[in-house]
Scaffold this motif. Structure first.
Motif, PDB file in Angstrom:
ATOM      1  N   GLN A 169      20.461 -15.031 -39.927  1.00 31.61           N
ATOM      2  CA  GLN A 169      21.049 -14.535 -38.709  1.00 31.61           C
ATOM      3  C   GLN A 169      21.317 -15.662 -37.593  1.00 31.61           C
ATOM      4  OE1 GLN A 169      21.439 -11.271 -37.758  1.00 31.61           O
ATOM      5  NE2 GLN A 169      21.132 -10.903 -40.076  1.00 31.61           N
ATOM      6  N   ALA A 170      20.942 -17.023 -38.006  1.00 24.15           N
ATOM      7  CA  ALA A 170      21.305 -18.014 -37.155  1.00 24.15           C
ATOM      8  C   ALA A 170      21.596 -19.167 -37.738  1.00 24.15           C
ATOM      9  CB  ALA A 170      20.050 -18.190 -36.453  1.00 24.15           C
ATOM     10  N   THR A 171      22.381 -20.178 -36.968  1.00 23.00           N
ATOM     11  CA  THR A 171      22.885 -21.339 -37.541  1.00 23.00           C
ATOM     12  C   THR A 171      22.651 -22.325 -36.416  1.00 23.00           C
ATOM     13  OG1 THR A 171      24.278 -22.844 -38.716  1.00 23.00           O
ATOM     14  CG2 THR A 171      25.236 -21.409 -36.743  1.00 23.00           C
ATOM     15  N   THR A 172      22.679 -23.756 -36.623  1.00 23.99           N
ATOM     16  CA  THR A 172      22.309 -24.544 -35.492  1.00 23.99           C
ATOM     17  C   THR A 172      23.232 -25.822 -35.509  1.00 23.99           C
ATOM     18  OG1 THR A 172      19.645 -24.492 -35.637  1.00 23.99           O
ATOM     19  CG2 THR A 172      20.567 -26.341 -34.726  1.00 23.99           C
ATOM     20  N   PHE A 173      23.759 -25.669 -34.303  1.00 22.13           N
ATOM     21  CA  PHE A 173      24.676 -27.041 -34.201  1.00 22.13           C
ATOM     22  C   PHE A 173      24.113 -28.204 -33.580  1.00 22.13           C
ATOM     23  CE2 PHE A 173      27.080 -22.928 -33.257  1.00 22.13           C
ATOM     24  CZ  PHE A 173      27.803 -22.797 -34.292  1.00 22.13           C
ATOM     25  N   SER A 174      24.595 -29.169 -33.911  1.00 18.33           N
ATOM     26  CA  SER A 174      23.883 -30.635 -33.584  1.00 18.33           C
ATOM     27  C   SER A 174      25.002 -31.591 -33.078  1.00 18.33           C
ATOM     28  CB  SER A 174      23.017 -31.245 -34.489  1.00 18.33           C
ATOM     29  OG  SER A 174      22.012 -30.305 -35.015  1.00 18.33           O
ATOM     30  N   LEU A 219      38.651 -16.658 -29.222  1.00 19.13           N
ATOM     31  CA  LEU A 219      37.332 -17.193 -28.871  1.00 19.13           C
ATOM     32  C   LEU A 219      36.351 -16.257 -29.384  1.00 19.13           C
ATOM     33  CD1 LEU A 219      35.456 -19.345 -27.174  1.00 19.13           C
ATOM     34  CD2 LEU A 219      35.988 -17.818 -25.315  1.00 19.13           C
ATOM     35  N   VAL A 220      35.220 -16.422 -29.963  1.00 19.77           N
ATOM     36  CA  VAL A 220      34.369 -15.697 -30.473  1.00 19.77           C
ATOM     37  C   VAL A 220      33.124 -15.372 -29.242  1.00 19.77           C
ATOM     38  CG1 VAL A 220      32.424 -15.047 -32.345  1.00 19.77           C
ATOM     39  CG2 VAL A 220      34.741 -15.552 -32.875  1.00 19.77           C
ATOM     40  N   ASN A 221      32.649 -16.748 -29.032  1.00 15.43           N
ATOM     41  CA  ASN A 221      31.465 -17.074 -28.148  1.00 15.43           C
ATOM     42  C   ASN A 221      31.555 -18.578 -27.620  1.00 15.43           C
ATOM     43  OD1 ASN A 221      28.792 -16.951 -27.071  1.00 15.43           O
ATOM     44  ND2 ASN A 221      27.919 -16.045 -28.502  1.00 15.43           N
ATOM     45  N   GLU A 222      30.927 -18.566 -26.322  1.00 19.90           N
ATOM     46  CA  GLU A 222      30.974 -20.012 -25.763  1.00 19.90           C
ATOM     47  C   GLU A 222      29.336 -20.061 -25.848  1.00 19.90           C
ATOM     48  OE1 GLU A 222      33.539 -21.910 -22.438  1.00 19.90           O
ATOM     49  OE2 GLU A 222      31.735 -20.670 -21.596  1.00 19.90           O
ATOM     50  N   VAL A 223      28.914 -20.812 -26.694  1.00 18.72           N
ATOM     51  CA  VAL A 223      27.440 -21.266 -26.681  1.00 18.72           C
ATOM     52  C   VAL A 223      26.904 -22.382 -25.956  1.00 18.72           C
ATOM     53  CG1 VAL A 223      27.381 -20.081 -28.941  1.00 18.72           C
ATOM     54  CG2 VAL A 223      27.682 -22.483 -28.960  1.00 18.72           C
ATOM     55  N   ALA A 224      27.872 -23.145 -25.370  1.00 16.13           N
ATOM     56  CA  ALA A 224      27.279 -24.188 -24.216  1.00 16.13           C
ATOM     57  C   ALA A 224      28.345 -24.344 -23.448  1.00 16.13           C
ATOM     58  CB  ALA A 224      26.789 -25.283 -25.119  1.00 16.13           C
ATOM     59  N   ALA A 234      29.867 -10.359 -26.400  1.00 15.30           N
ATOM     60  CA  ALA A 234      29.255  -9.171 -25.976  1.00 15.30           C
ATOM     61  C   ALA A 234      28.060  -8.884 -26.390  1.00 15.30           C
ATOM     62  CB  ALA A 234      30.180  -8.050 -26.607  1.00 15.30           C
ATOM     63  N   GLY A 235      27.463  -9.859 -27.538  1.00 14.26           N
ATOM     64  CA  GLY A 235      26.051  -9.645 -28.117  1.00 14.26           C
ATOM     65  C   GLY A 235      26.322  -8.821 -29.621  1.00 14.26           C
ATOM     66  N   ARG A 236      27.529  -8.477 -29.855  1.00 18.17           N
ATOM     67  CA  ARG A 236      27.730  -7.733 -31.115  1.00 18.17           C
ATOM     68  C   ARG A 236      27.762  -8.978 -32.452  1.00 18.17           C
ATOM     69  NH1 ARG A 236      32.242  -5.444 -28.095  1.00 18.17           N
ATOM     70  NH2 ARG A 236      33.261  -7.456 -28.671  1.00 18.17           N
ATOM     71  N   GLN A 237      27.225  -8.499 -33.378  1.00 20.62           N
ATOM     72  CA  GLN A 237      27.095  -9.206 -34.688  1.00 20.62           C
ATOM     73  C   GLN A 237      28.266  -9.354 -35.240  1.00 20.62           C
ATOM     74  OE1 GLN A 237      24.478 -11.501 -36.093  1.00 20.62           O
ATOM     75  NE2 GLN A 237      23.449 -11.012 -34.139  1.00 20.62           N
ATOM     76  N   VAL A 238      29.004 -10.820 -35.298  1.00 22.38           N
ATOM     77  CA  VAL A 238      30.334 -10.799 -35.991  1.00 22.38           C
ATOM     78  C   VAL A 238      30.432 -10.624 -37.487  1.00 22.38           C
ATOM     79  CG1 VAL A 238      31.051 -12.381 -34.109  1.00 22.38           C
ATOM     80  CG2 VAL A 238      30.278 -13.375 -36.089  1.00 22.38           C
ATOM     81  N   ARG A 288      37.183 -34.533 -28.336  1.00 23.87           N
ATOM     82  CA  ARG A 288      37.246 -33.053 -28.880  1.00 23.87           C
ATOM     83  C   ARG A 288      36.979 -32.881 -30.300  1.00 23.87           C
ATOM     84  NH1 ARG A 288      40.995 -28.910 -30.764  1.00 23.87           N
ATOM     85  NH2 ARG A 288      40.607 -26.889 -29.662  1.00 23.87           N
ATOM     86  N   HIS A 289      36.051 -32.497 -30.890  1.00 21.65           N
ATOM     87  CA  HIS A 289      35.990 -32.451 -32.444  1.00 21.65           C
ATOM     88  C   HIS A 289      35.901 -30.854 -32.820  1.00 21.65           C
ATOM     89  CE1 HIS A 289      34.916 -36.551 -32.663  1.00 21.65           C
ATOM     90  NE2 HIS A 289      34.150 -36.543 -31.458  1.00 21.65           N
ATOM     91  N   MET A 290      36.015 -30.780 -34.062  1.00 26.00           N
ATOM     92  CA  MET A 290      36.197 -29.238 -34.505  1.00 26.00           C
ATOM     93  C   MET A 290      35.436 -29.332 -36.000  1.00 26.00           C
ATOM     94  SD  MET A 290      39.245 -26.600 -35.280  1.00 26.00           S
ATOM     95  CE  MET A 290      40.282 -27.722 -35.974  1.00 26.00           C
ATOM     96  N   ARG A 291      34.567 -28.424 -36.247  1.00 24.26           N
ATOM     97  CA  ARG A 291      34.257 -28.179 -37.696  1.00 24.26           C
ATOM     98  C   ARG A 291      34.266 -26.735 -37.987  1.00 24.26           C
ATOM     99  NH1 ARG A 291      31.100 -32.376 -40.421  1.00 24.26           N
ATOM    100  NH2 ARG A 291      31.057 -34.254 -39.133  1.00 24.26           N
ATOM    101  N   LYS A 292      34.109 -26.429 -39.156  1.00 21.66           N
ATOM    102  CA  LYS A 292      34.143 -25.077 -39.723  1.00 21.66           C
ATOM    103  C   LYS A 292      32.744 -24.561 -40.470  1.00 21.66           C
ATOM    104  CE  LYS A 292      35.605 -25.309 -44.659  1.00 21.66           C
ATOM    105  NZ  LYS A 292      36.399 -25.163 -45.721  1.00 21.66           N
ATOM    106  N   LEU A 293      32.546 -23.264 -40.109  1.00 15.12           N
ATOM    107  CA  LEU A 293      31.302 -22.752 -40.825  1.00 15.12           C
ATOM    108  C   LEU A 293      31.619 -21.321 -41.541  1.00 15.12           C
ATOM    109  CD1 LEU A 293      29.968 -20.076 -39.174  1.00 15.12           C
ATOM    110  CD2 LEU A 293      29.931 -21.602 -37.313  1.00 15.12           C
ATOM    111  N   VAL A 294      30.965 -21.019 -42.594  1.00 17.43           N
ATOM    112  CA  VAL A 294      31.138 -20.077 -43.193  1.00 17.43           C
ATOM    113  C   VAL A 294      30.132 -19.011 -43.142  1.00 17.43           C
ATOM    114  CG1 VAL A 294      31.493 -18.926 -45.554  1.00 17.43           C
ATOM    115  CG2 VAL A 294      32.544 -21.244 -45.066  1.00 17.43           C
ATOM    116  N   LEU A 295      30.255 -17.720 -42.566  1.00 19.75           N
ATOM    117  CA  LEU A 295      29.245 -16.877 -42.219  1.00 19.75           C
ATOM    118  C   LEU A 295      29.173 -15.704 -43.217  1.00 19.75           C
ATOM    119  CD1 LEU A 295      27.246 -15.715 -40.194  1.00 19.75           C
ATOM    120  CD2 LEU A 295      29.093 -14.692 -39.147  1.00 19.75           C
ATOM    121  N   LEU A 296      28.140 -15.621 -43.944  1.00 18.56           N
ATOM    122  CA  LEU A 296      27.944 -14.589 -45.312  1.00 18.56           C
ATOM    123  C   LEU A 296      26.792 -13.734 -44.637  1.00 18.56           C
ATOM    124  CD1 LEU A 296      27.938 -17.034 -48.377  1.00 18.56           C
ATOM    125  CD2 LEU A 296      29.939 -15.603 -47.443  1.00 18.56           C
ATOM    126  N   ARG A 297      27.050 -12.311 -44.767  1.00 14.88           N
ATOM    127  CA  ARG A 297      25.938 -11.478 -44.260  1.00 14.88           C
ATOM    128  C   ARG A 297      25.515 -10.918 -45.581  1.00 14.88           C
ATOM    129  NH1 ARG A 297      24.818 -11.967 -39.196  1.00 14.88           N
ATOM    130  NH2 ARG A 297      26.706 -11.983 -37.924  1.00 14.88           N
TER     131      ARG A 297
END
Length: 142
Positions: free
Chosen positions: A65-70, A90-95, A114-118, A133-142
């Motif tokens: 349910q969660a991931t950590t960005f460092s 834009l999905v979410n602004e986390v910081a 809005a608090g809905r699971q993507v 400005r840096h960008m990376r990708k993540l893969v979300l599997l449910r």
């Protein structure tokens, strides 16, 4: 702080390293979707990034349910960390705000603004500061 600096250098591995004219180490890691070129300086035997560094989120792929960005900031500065879908929406602004120098970790629960699971899929996260400005990708599997 110096332990975190050495840790950042270790986590960046996998790319090529070279010395610039001033004797600083330049680490370069790249893949098809992004490129990172960070100048590292050596202070008392520890490597320190002289520009912001965004590390790969963990875990990736995200099956929980969660991931950590460092990320590491060489100095205090305003930061935004945003997550985008494949279409660039834009999905979410986390910081969004000023953060101090050092290593930072931000946890994302897989929800949109809005608090809905993507839904599962590929997302991009972008770290922006006045100096980088840096960008990376993540893969979300449910």
């Amino acid at each position: 702080p110096t332990q975190g600096l050495a840790k950042i250098a270790d986590l960046q591995g996998g790319g090529q390293a070279a010395k610039d004219a001033a004797g600083n180490t330049t680490a370069d890691a790249s893949d098809a979707f992004f490129s990172i070129n960070t100048v590292l300086s050596v202070d008392n035997g520890f490597m320190a990034a002289t520009a912001p560094v965004l590390l790969q989120n963990r875990p990736n792929p995200v099956r929980s349910q969660a991931t950590t960005f460092s990320f590491y900031l060489p100095e205090a500065e305003p930061v935004t960390l945003r997550i985008y879908d494949l279409r660039g929406r834009l999905v979410n602004e986390v910081a969004n705000g000023a953060l101090g120098q050092g290593l930072h970790e931000i946890r994302w629960n897989g929800a949109d603004d809005a608090g809905r699971q993507v839904s599962e899929g590929i997302y991009f996260y972008v770290l922006e500061t006045p100096s980088a400005r840096h960008m990376r990708k993540l893969v979300l599997l449910r």
